[in-house]
Design a protein around this motif. Sequence first.
Motif, mmCIF file in Angstrom:
data_model
loop_
_atom_site.group_PDB
_atom_site.id
_atom_site.type_symbol
_atom_site.label_atom_id
_atom_site.label_comp_id
_atom_site.label_asym_id
_atom_site.label_seq_id
_atom_site.Cartn_x
_atom_site.Cartn_y
_atom_site.Cartn_z
ATOM 1 N N PRO A 1 0.835 -1.213 0.000
ATOM 2 C CA PRO A 1 0.000 0.000 0.000
ATOM 3 C C PRO A 1 0.869 1.262 0.000
ATOM 4 C CG PRO A 1 0.084 -0.934 2.188
ATOM 5 C CD PRO A 1 0.847 -1.874 1.323
ATOM 6 N N THR A 2 0.283 2.279 -0.594
ATOM 7 C CA THR A 2 0.961 3.588 -0.550
ATOM 8 C C THR A 2 0.732 4.199 0.827
ATOM 9 O OG1 THR A 2 -0.993 4.700 -1.353
ATOM 10 C CG2 THR A 2 0.547 3.889 -3.010
ATOM 11 N N PRO A 3 1.452 5.266 1.250
ATOM 12 C CA PRO A 3 1.209 5.909 2.567
ATOM 13 C C PRO A 3 -0.221 6.410 2.699
ATOM 14 C CG PRO A 3 3.312 6.601 1.664
ATOM 15 C CD PRO A 3 2.661 5.806 0.614
ATOM 16 N N GLU A 4 -0.800 6.969 1.591
ATOM 17 C CA GLU A 4 -2.161 7.461 1.670
ATOM 18 C C GLU A 4 -3.127 6.309 1.907
ATOM 19 O OE1 GLU A 4 -0.067 7.973 -0.708
ATOM 20 O OE2 GLU A 4 0.396 10.134 -0.590
ATOM 21 N N THR A 5 -2.843 5.190 1.213
ATOM 22 C CA THR A 5 -3.714 4.033 1.364
ATOM 23 C C THR A 5 -3.612 3.492 2.776
ATOM 24 O OG1 THR A 5 -3.427 3.465 -0.973
ATOM 25 C CG2 THR A 5 -4.223 1.732 0.473
ATOM 26 N N ALA A 6 -2.447 3.456 3.317
ATOM 27 C CA ALA A 6 -2.273 2.952 4.682
ATOM 28 C C ALA A 6 -3.026 3.826 5.671
ATOM 29 C CB ALA A 6 -0.785 2.904 5.030
ATOM 30 N N ALA A 7 -3.036 5.143 5.443
ATOM 31 C CA ALA A 7 -3.754 6.044 6.357
ATOM 32 C C ALA A 7 -5.243 5.827 6.232
ATOM 33 C CB ALA A 7 -3.392 7.494 6.040
ATOM 34 N N ALA A 8 -5.731 5.661 4.969
ATOM 35 C CA ALA A 8 -7.156 5.421 4.758
ATOM 36 C C ALA A 8 -7.569 4.116 5.403
ATOM 37 C CB ALA A 8 -7.466 5.402 3.260
ATOM 38 N N ARG A 9 -6.697 3.108 5.296
ATOM 39 C CA ARG A 9 -7.023 1.802 5.882
ATOM 40 C C ARG A 9 -7.137 1.922 7.394
ATOM 41 N NH1 ARG A 9 -3.056 -2.732 4.092
ATOM 42 N NH2 ARG A 9 -3.868 -1.998 2.073
ATOM 43 N N ALA A 10 -6.308 2.740 8.007
ATOM 44 C CA ALA A 10 -6.364 2.921 9.471
ATOM 45 C C ALA A 10 -7.673 3.595 9.869
ATOM 46 C CB ALA A 10 -5.168 3.739 9.936
ATOM 47 N N ARG A 11 -8.138 4.591 9.057
ATOM 48 C CA ARG A 11 -9.404 5.244 9.388
ATOM 49 C C ARG A 11 -10.552 4.251 9.272
ATOM 50 N NH1 ARG A 11 -7.192 9.415 6.246
ATOM 51 N NH2 ARG A 11 -8.605 8.896 4.503
ATOM 52 N N GLU A 12 -10.473 3.421 8.262
ATOM 53 C CA GLU A 12 -11.538 2.425 8.080
ATOM 54 C C GLU A 12 -11.594 1.472 9.257
ATOM 55 O OE1 GLU A 12 -11.150 2.297 3.186
ATOM 56 O OE2 GLU A 12 -10.667 0.538 4.389
ATOM 57 N N ALA A 13 -10.467 1.121 9.798
ATOM 58 C CA ALA A 13 -10.446 0.218 10.953
ATOM 59 C C ALA A 13 -11.070 0.884 12.159
ATOM 60 C CB ALA A 13 -9.011 -0.204 11.238
ATOM 61 N N GLU A 14 -10.798 2.172 12.300
ATOM 62 C CA GLU A 14 -11.388 2.881 13.436
ATOM 63 C C GLU A 14 -12.884 2.958 13.279
ATOM 64 O OE1 GLU A 14 -7.558 5.863 14.185
ATOM 65 O OE2 GLU A 14 -9.473 6.630 13.472
ATOM 66 N N LEU A 15 -13.384 3.204 12.053
ATOM 67 C CA LEU A 15 -14.820 3.262 11.826
ATOM 68 C C LEU A 15 -15.475 1.910 12.116
ATOM 69 C CD1 LEU A 15 -15.002 5.380 8.558
ATOM 70 C CD2 LEU A 15 -15.759 6.076 10.850
ATOM 71 N N ARG A 16 -14.810 0.848 11.746
ATOM 72 C CA ARG A 16 -15.402 -0.469 11.990
ATOM 73 C C ARG A 16 -15.505 -0.735 13.458
ATOM 74 N NH1 ARG A 16 -12.321 -2.127 7.437
ATOM 75 N NH2 ARG A 16 -10.651 -2.879 8.783
ATOM 76 N N GLU A 17 -14.538 -0.227 14.239
ATOM 77 C CA GLU A 17 -14.614 -0.423 15.682
ATOM 78 C C GLU A 17 -15.718 0.457 16.294
ATOM 79 O OE1 GLU A 17 -9.898 -1.451 16.373
ATOM 80 O OE2 GLU A 17 -10.779 0.339 17.228
#
Length: 670
Positions: free
Chosen positions: A625-641
Motif C-alpha cells: 500500500p501507498t502511505p495514503e492508502t495505509a492512512a485510509a485503511r487505518a481510518r476504516e479500521a477505526e470506523l469499523r470499531e
Amino acid sequence: MTGGRSAGWGAKRWVAGVSAVLAVAVAAWSAGGASAQEAGVTEIAGPPPTKQPPVGCSYRNDDGLHINTSVSKQVLLMYGSATDTISFSFRPSTKTEEIESVSIKGYKRAIITSVSEPEQTVVGNVGGVPVTNMTFTIGFDGTVGDTGYEVEVVTDADTYTMEGAYEVGGFVLVLDEKIVSGEEKDGLQLGDVVALVKKSLTECSMKWKTFGSVTPDVGAIQISFKEQEGSTFLKEVEYEDTCEVDGYVDNKLAPGCGVGFSPGGNAFAIKTSPYRCGYGQFFIHFTWPSVELNGEVFETVLIVKFDKSSPPPCVALGDTVEVDSSGGVVAVDMFNLLNPPQPSDVEKVILSYDGKSFDSNNGKSTLEQPDQKMVFEVSGGTSGEKYDATIECAFEDRTIEATYLGGKVVIDVTGEAGLPERKDLPERDGKIRVAVLIEFDRYDPTNYTVAVHNKCLAGFFEMLGGDADDYGLETVRQGSAIPVVLMYADDQEDYDAKVETLKADLAEESCKGQQAMDEPCDKVRFLESYIVASDGSGVSGDSGAAVASASGLATWSIALIAVLGALIVMLLIALALWAVYRRSAEQTESDYSTSGPLGVPDPDDLLYNESVVRDVYGRSNGAGPTPETAAARAREAELREEFPRPPSTSAASGRAETDDASSTYSGLMG
C-alpha cells in the motif's frame, strides 16, 4: 577293254569294277560287325567271295573274304547334306603295272555333288603283285533320289572300272528351281512388311525319297519353330498343334495354320502373319520319324528371312469389348510394341473414344513377347452406344496410330450397370457360415456393379474353389466398396485355412487374388472376417467382438456414431468444468464479501497474498500500500470499531441493514 585283253578277261574286270562301293560296307562291318542291310548296303548278286583279292577292284567283307560284286548304298540327307566314304582294294594284272589315275565319274542327276582326291595305300601283295587300298569321300548337297557312279583305275597297261549306286533319302524344298531347305542354303527371302501384306502365301515344290517299297505319309512329318535369337518364337507364322501337317489343300491353308504339305507330298506352303517380322529371321524345323537309317531319323530346316529396313507398325487386334456405363476395364491384344522388332520400347499406349483418352496401365498390362495385352481403365459412356476406339502407341521419339487387324476395337457400352443384390446363405448341415470383408479402392457402392462383383466372386472361386451356391452377399458398405461376402467352411480349422489363403493371396506383394479378380495389386485388400451365428449375428473369428457388433452397420454409420459419442463426452466434460468453476467463483465472492466491501479482498486471502488478484483500486499484496492508502485503511479500521457490523446470526443481520452498512462504507471511502 584295253591292252588287247580277251573279252572274257574284260568281263571279269568289269565285274570287279562294279563292286567298288562294297568297300564302304567292309569298313562298317569291321568296326561294328553290322550286316549289309543294317549298314544301308544292298549287294547285287555276282561271283562268290574269294580269300585273295581278285584282279581289279574289290572289298573285303566281315568274314575276311574279298567280294567284287556291285553294290547299292543308302545315305540319309540331314539338314540338307551328307557325306559317305568309298574304300576298296585294287590288284593289277601284273606286278609291273603302275597306277596313273583313279577317279569316280559318270554319276547321274547331280545327286553326288563332290568327290575327294583318292587316298592310296599299298597294303600287301599277292604273288608279288601289289594290292593298293583306294579311299574316296563322296558329298551330297541339297538333292535326294537315286544315282549311279563308276570307279575308274587307269594303269600304264590297262583300264579297270567298277560300278555302284546310291539311294539318298529325305526331302528338299525348291523355290524357283533353287533348293531353299537346309542349313547352308539361303532359305526363303520374303521381302519387307509391304511385300508380306501384299502376298503372304509362298509355295515351294517338294522332292523326296524314302527307303524301301513303302511310302511314308507326309502327314507324319513333325514341325516346330525357332527364332533366330532368344527363346520365344515371335509368331511370324501362326501354327497350332491341332493343325494338319498335310493341310495344304486346293492351294489353301486352314485358318490359324500357317504351314502345310499337300497330301501327295509334292508341295509345301507357308503363310506369314501380317506385319510380324521378329528378328528378321526364323527357322522351321522338320522331323520325319518314318524315314530313318541306322536308327537316325530324317531332319532338316527351312530358314525364313525378312527385310527389316522398315520396321513394322504397332498392331492392335480388332475386337468388341463390353463396358458398363459407369466404367470398367478394356484389354486389347497387340504386338510389335517391344524390341524386336521396334527400335525402341513402348512407353505407353493410348485408347481414345467418345472424346476421352485413357493411358494404358502398364503395371497391369502384359508386356512380354510374342503378344502384348494392354489394359485400360475407362470411364464408360452412354448406355447402348458403341464407339470405335483409336489406339496410339507412344514410343520414346514418336507417337503413331496402330494398325488394326480384324477391324477396329469397338467399345460396347452396356445398359445401366446393375448393383449386386443381397444373397443370404442358408444354414447347411456340417458347415459354418463365414463373412469376409474385401475392400476395393476403385469402387464405391454406387459403381460396384454386378460385373465387378462377379469378378470378385471369380477370384474367390480361383483362390478357394467351390461354385456360386457356396457364396453369398450380405451388403456393400460405404466409402471404398467393401462387399461382405458370405461363404461356407467345414469347421474352425477349415475356416482358419481359408482366411489364411485369402490373406496371403490378397497381399499386395503376392497379387494372386487381385489377378484372379482382374484388379490392380494395390487396389484390393483383405480387411477382416468372422463367423456368422445361426441367428445371423456375427461371432468374431478374427478380430474380437468389435467385429461382430459392427458387422451389421455400414462403415459411415460406425464413424458417425463414434464422432457423436466423442462430442457428447466433450460436452459433458465442459459442463462439469463450468459447474466447478461457478461453484469456486461463488465461494470466492462470498469470502470477499464477509470481510469488506465487494471487490475488496481480505488481506489474509491466499490469492491476495500471492498477488494473483487485485482489488478494485488495483492493489495487491505484492505491490504494497501507498502511505495514503495505509492512512485510509487505518481510518476504516477505526470506523469499523466505532460502528461494528451485526453478527450474521443475529436478527439485525437482515438485508436492509446489510445494505445500509455497505452504503455507509461506500460513503466513507468516497
